[in-house]
Design a protein around this motif. Structure first.
Motif, mmCIF file in Angstrom:
data_model
loop_
_atom_site.group_PDB
_atom_site.id
_atom_site.type_symbol
_atom_site.label_atom_id
_atom_site.label_comp_id
_atom_site.label_asym_id
_atom_site.label_seq_id
_atom_site.Cartn_x
_atom_site.Cartn_y
_atom_site.Cartn_z
ATOM 1 N N UNK A 101 0.938 -1.124 -0.201
ATOM 2 C CA UNK A 101 0.039 -0.130 -0.026
ATOM 3 C C UNK A 101 0.784 1.080 -0.001
ATOM 4 N N UNK A 102 1.923 1.260 0.692
ATOM 5 C CA UNK A 102 2.797 2.394 0.583
ATOM 6 C C UNK A 102 3.484 2.468 -0.785
ATOM 7 N N UNK A 103 3.864 1.642 -1.317
ATOM 8 C CA UNK A 103 4.414 1.496 -2.708
ATOM 9 C C UNK A 103 3.397 2.216 -3.556
ATOM 10 N N UNK A 104 2.223 1.587 -3.477
ATOM 11 C CA UNK A 104 1.388 2.141 -4.490
ATOM 12 C C UNK A 104 0.963 3.659 -4.079
ATOM 13 N N UNK A 105 0.803 4.123 -2.787
ATOM 14 C CA UNK A 105 0.647 5.261 -2.456
ATOM 15 C C UNK A 105 1.962 6.332 -3.083
ATOM 16 N N UNK A 106 3.269 5.934 -2.970
ATOM 17 C CA UNK A 106 4.232 6.618 -3.418
ATOM 18 C C UNK A 106 4.320 6.697 -4.898
ATOM 19 N N UNK A 107 3.537 5.803 -5.752
ATOM 20 C CA UNK A 107 3.492 5.865 -7.258
ATOM 21 C C UNK A 107 2.254 6.825 -7.382
ATOM 22 N N UNK A 156 3.987 10.306 -6.787
ATOM 23 C CA UNK A 156 4.929 10.673 -7.662
ATOM 24 C C UNK A 156 4.168 11.102 -9.246
ATOM 25 N N UNK A 157 3.188 10.230 -9.594
ATOM 26 C CA UNK A 157 2.414 10.571 -10.567
ATOM 27 C C UNK A 157 1.694 11.851 -10.648
#
Length: 167
Positions: free
Chosen positions: A14-20, A23-24
């Motif tokens: 979830x943190x990786x998805x949020x970081x994505x 950034x987008x």
């Protein structure tokens, strides 16, 4: 920057998805690869595939359960690694979910991860790695490390994984 999301608690993907998404939202080009997860296993995969198209890859075979599965998992990891190296040339941020699980189980090698770290720094890009048990050498090298700690989880009370929560 090198970012690491680790620990035994829920929330690394979830943190990786949020970081994505963050950034987008800043106009950055992002690629997101998953080492252990097969395509179609989790809700975030549907959205990431829509948002990122060919810059999303769920290239795993599932989690390693038996040692005789190791060669097939290694092949899958090498395909994701090759894809990741190509993506790093084209994007501002590369996210590699469950890369630390692959590293810890020997499916990815330390020197392969170190090579990605060096390429990231040389190209002035961002690399996000996730998974349990970040090794000390990676924690030392990374710029940001967050450890997710489980306090309470419903599966300990016998509650099954729920769509939209666990996957």
């Amino acid at each position: 920057m090198i970012l690491v999301y680790t620990g035994d608690g829920k929330g690394k993907t979830s943190a990786c998805t949020g970081q994505t998404v963050r950034a987008m939202g800043q106009g950055m080009k992002v690629a997101f690869g998953q080492f252990m997860k097969r395509d179609g296993q989790a809700g975030e995969q549907t959205m990431l595939a829509q948002w990122l198209g060919p810059r999303f890859l769920a290239g795993g075979l599932g989690f390693l359960r038996r040692d005789e599965e190791r060669p097939a998992h290694r092949e899958a990891a090498l395909r994701v690694l090759d894809w990741a190296r190509e993506q790093l040339l084209e994007v501002d941020m590369l996210v590699l979910d469950e890369s630390l699980y692959a590293l810890g189980s020997g499916i990815l090698l330390r020197e392969e991860v170190e090579d990605l770290l060096a390429r990231t720094r040389q190209q002035d890009k961002h690399l996000v790695l996730s998974g349990r048990d970040a090794p000390d050498w990676l924690v030392e090298t990374a710029d940001l490390v967050t450890s997710m700690t489980e306090i309470k989880h419903p599966w300990r009370a016998g509650i099954k994984a729920a769509p939209g929560i666990e996957y």
